[in-house]
Design an enzyme around this catalytic site. Structure first.
Site, PDB file in Angstrom:
ATOM      1  N   GLU A  10       1.057  -1.298  -0.060  1.00 51.46           N
ATOM      2  CA  GLU A  10       0.109   0.044  -0.044  1.00 51.46           C
ATOM      3  C   GLU A  10       0.966   1.009   0.635  1.00 51.46           C
ATOM      4  O   GLU A  10       0.417   2.583  -0.537  1.00 51.46           O
ATOM      5  CB  GLU A  10      -0.874   0.066   0.962  1.00 51.46           C
ATOM      6  CG  GLU A  10      -0.196  -0.329   2.602  1.00 51.46           C
ATOM      7  CD  GLU A  10       0.289   1.412   2.935  1.00 51.46           C
ATOM      8  OE1 GLU A  10      -0.385   2.753   2.695  1.00 51.46           O
ATOM      9  OE2 GLU A  10       0.603   1.145   4.243  1.00 51.46           O
ATOM     10  N   GLN A 100       1.265   3.991  18.087  1.00 48.49           N
ATOM     11  CA  GLN A 100       1.000   2.797  17.136  1.00 48.49           C
ATOM     12  C   GLN A 100       2.885   2.615  16.665  1.00 48.49           C
ATOM     13  O   GLN A 100       2.835   1.132  17.032  1.00 48.49           O
ATOM     14  CB  GLN A 100       0.786   3.012  16.133  1.00 48.49           C
ATOM     15  CG  GLN A 100       0.611   1.246  14.810  1.00 48.49           C
ATOM     16  CD  GLN A 100      -0.021   1.552  13.960  1.00 48.49           C
ATOM     17  OE1 GLN A 100       0.303   1.343  13.084  1.00 48.49           O
ATOM     18  NE2 GLN A 100      -0.785   1.823  14.224  1.00 48.49           N
ATOM     19  N   TYR A 281      -9.148  -2.363  10.282  1.00 45.71           N
ATOM     20  CA  TYR A 281      -8.244  -1.212  11.711  1.00 45.71           C
ATOM     21  C   TYR A 281      -7.508  -2.316  11.768  1.00 45.71           C
ATOM     22  O   TYR A 281      -6.764  -2.457  12.699  1.00 45.71           O
ATOM     23  CB  TYR A 281      -8.802  -0.148  11.793  1.00 45.71           C
ATOM     24  CG  TYR A 281      -8.943   0.705  11.223  1.00 45.71           C
ATOM     25  CD1 TYR A 281      -8.318   1.808   9.313  1.00 45.71           C
ATOM     26  CD2 TYR A 281     -10.424   0.771  10.472  1.00 45.71           C
ATOM     27  CE1 TYR A 281      -8.357   2.103   8.539  1.00 45.71           C
ATOM     28  CE2 TYR A 281     -11.079   1.653   8.966  1.00 45.71           C
ATOM     29  CZ  TYR A 281     -10.349   2.051   8.497  1.00 45.71           C
ATOM     30  OH  TYR A 281     -10.568   2.926   7.334  1.00 45.71           O
ATOM     31  N   LEU A 282      -8.331  -2.846  12.938  1.00 49.83           N
ATOM     32  CA  LEU A 282      -7.953  -3.714  14.434  1.00 49.83           C
ATOM     33  C   LEU A 282      -7.250  -4.493  13.228  1.00 49.83           C
ATOM     34  O   LEU A 282      -6.396  -4.972  14.118  1.00 49.83           O
ATOM     35  CB  LEU A 282      -9.256  -4.368  15.011  1.00 49.83           C
ATOM     36  CG  LEU A 282      -8.762  -5.212  16.208  1.00 49.83           C
ATOM     37  CD1 LEU A 282      -8.266  -4.586  17.166  1.00 49.83           C
ATOM     38  CD2 LEU A 282      -9.899  -5.931  16.670  1.00 49.83           C
ATOM     39  N   ALA A 283      -7.243  -5.098  12.407  1.00 50.16           N
ATOM     40  CA  ALA A 283      -6.589  -6.174  11.925  1.00 50.16           C
ATOM     41  C   ALA A 283      -4.872  -6.103  12.058  1.00 50.16           C
ATOM     42  O   ALA A 283      -3.781  -7.213  12.370  1.00 50.16           O
ATOM     43  CB  ALA A 283      -7.445  -7.001  10.263  1.00 50.16           C
ATOM     44  N   ASP A 284      -4.929  -4.773  11.358  1.00 45.88           N
ATOM     45  CA  ASP A 284      -3.737  -4.288  10.875  1.00 45.88           C
ATOM     46  C   ASP A 284      -2.442  -4.411  12.599  1.00 45.88           C
ATOM     47  O   ASP A 284      -1.654  -3.988  12.599  1.00 45.88           O
ATOM     48  CB  ASP A 284      -3.701  -2.772  10.938  1.00 45.88           C
ATOM     49  CG  ASP A 284      -4.467  -2.595   9.016  1.00 45.88           C
ATOM     50  OD1 ASP A 284      -4.259  -3.011   8.637  1.00 45.88           O
ATOM     51  OD2 ASP A 284      -4.789  -1.109   8.918  1.00 45.88           O
ATOM     52  N   GLN A 285      -3.785  -3.782  13.563  1.00 44.88           N
ATOM     53  CA  GLN A 285      -3.016  -3.151  14.564  1.00 44.88           C
ATOM     54  C   GLN A 285      -3.082  -5.033  15.818  1.00 44.88           C
ATOM     55  O   GLN A 285      -1.520  -4.402  16.417  1.00 44.88           O
ATOM     56  CB  GLN A 285      -3.908  -2.210  15.800  1.00 44.88           C
ATOM     57  CG  GLN A 285      -3.838  -0.939  14.662  1.00 44.88           C
ATOM     58  CD  GLN A 285      -4.066   0.080  14.887  1.00 44.88           C
ATOM     59  OE1 GLN A 285      -3.735   0.268  16.275  1.00 44.88           O
ATOM     60  NE2 GLN A 285      -4.925   0.776  14.841  1.00 44.88           N
ATOM     61  N   HIS A 306      -3.369  -2.399   3.129  1.00 36.98           N
ATOM     62  CA  HIS A 306      -2.641  -2.621   5.163  1.00 36.98           C
ATOM     63  C   HIS A 306      -2.243  -3.366   5.800  1.00 36.98           C
ATOM     64  O   HIS A 306      -1.190  -4.164   6.124  1.00 36.98           O
ATOM     65  CB  HIS A 306      -3.201  -0.879   5.457  1.00 36.98           C
ATOM     66  CG  HIS A 306      -3.518   0.247   5.687  1.00 36.98           C
ATOM     67  ND1 HIS A 306      -2.950   0.210   6.769  1.00 36.98           N
ATOM     68  CD2 HIS A 306      -2.964   1.317   4.877  1.00 36.98           C
ATOM     69  CE1 HIS A 306      -2.428   1.587   6.881  1.00 36.98           C
ATOM     70  NE2 HIS A 306      -2.717   2.163   5.767  1.00 36.98           N
TER      71      HIS A 306
END
Length: 337
Positions: A10, A100, A281-285, A306
């Protein structure tokens, strides 16, 4: 030294933030070129530079080439130290994205830490404070560490000026499976409004309610007299037994309030219908903490670029196998081994 092409996948700031986190934890140096090459304004912006500076401060690191607009830098980590730190973005850049970059290292530091982060707390294209506090941090507690966050003052684009206080009590990370989210326990639609006409919030709520069959008492509009702004954000929360998802959109010039409300409502409705544990977004983190824990898994909606890009960076620093498997019901099982 690990060499990273910032244009891969990305091609945004997450590549840099993930590399900073893992460099601090593993002690491996890296060079990144073509920073944020796929963005309309490539190179280091203020919030990305603040993340680099924060990583240097907590990790005794050195960096070459870190200036506004830079497309390349070399980062050499030192030893991570717990302590009290204050980092100010200086713009409305996201405080959540700065956190993050440094939180994974502080989760495994030699003692508790306290962070004060100043800048944008509810920014476009970034997780709002409420996502960090209500969605991410309770799940990190299940991995071991205890992290709390307090919103002292909201900050919106373009002024910023928000303030967040975070305490980190580290503990060894343990593998966890985040697969079933349980029953839906409650929903909430909330608008924060700072120095803007009330009808903006009313129009956002009306458009969202036209999509979502949520009860009257689930909705609220909160005027933020001390919020730096003007600015506003619509946040839609779905609380399940095991996870709370927060879907949000920041009001922006040129985007109708009705579009903000409808699009955000459709996104949370899609998440609820999916049956997945983690939204995009939770998957990213979740990826970095699980990778540092040595394993774990979670179900999610269709992985975003992402998420896939973050997995690629993790593989460069850690000997981890990260698999994305489609399940029969359409969700994806992400497994870290």
């Amino acid at each position: 030294m690990i060499i990273i092409d910032g244009a891969e996948g990305e091609g945004g700031g997450q590549i840099l933030r993930t590399a900073l986190s893992l460099s601090l934890v593993t002690g491996q140096s890296f060079r990144i070129d073509n920073i944020r090459a796929n963005r309309s304004k490539p190179g280091l912006m203020r919030q990305h530079l603040t993340a680099v500076e924060a990583a240097c401060a907590i990790g005794g690191a050195t960096v070459e080439g870190a200036t506004i607009g830079a497309s390349s830098l070399v980062f050499t980590p030192g030893r991570v130290k717990a302590g009290d730190y204050t980092f100010a973005v200086g713009t409305a850049g996201s405080t959540g994205l700065v956190l993050q970059a440094v939180l994974p290292a502080l989760l495994q530091a030699d003692g508790p830490s306290r962070l004060v982060l100043e800048g944008g707390t509810h920014a476009h294209a970034a997780p709002p404070f409420d996502f960090t506090a209500d969605t991410l941090l309770p799940l990190l507690a299940r991995l071991g560490p205890a992290v709390t966050a307090r919103l002292v003052r909201p900050g919106f684009h373009p002024v910023g000026g928000g303030r967040v206080e975070v305490t980190v009590n580290p503990a060894p990370l343990r593998p966890v499976e985040f697969v079933e989210r349980g029953a839906l326990r409650g929903v909430r639609g909330r608008v924060l409004l700072s120095n803007l006409p009330a009808n903006i919030a009313e129009r956002e709520v009306a458009a969202a309610r036209a999509v979502l069959d949520w009860p009257d008492d689930a909705w609220s509009v909160e005027d933020v007299p001390d919020g730096r702004g003007p600015g506003n954000i619509l946040m839609l929360s779905a609380a399940f037994d095991q996870v709370t998802e927060v879907v949000s959109a920041v009001g922006r010039i040129g985007v109708r309030a009705e579009d903000i409300g409808r699009q955000t409502a459709n996104r949370v409705a899609g998440y609820i219908a999916s049956g997945a544990f983690a939204g995009p977004y939770l998957a990213d983190q979740l990826l970095v903490p699980l990778a540092l824990a040595g394993g774990g898994c979670f179900t999610t909606v269709r992985p975003t670029p992402h998420t896939l890009t973050a997995a690629g960076v993790i593989r460069r620093f850690l000997e981890r196998d990260i698999r994305f498997d489609v399940r029969e019901e359409g969700t994806h099982l992400v497994t870290v081994t």
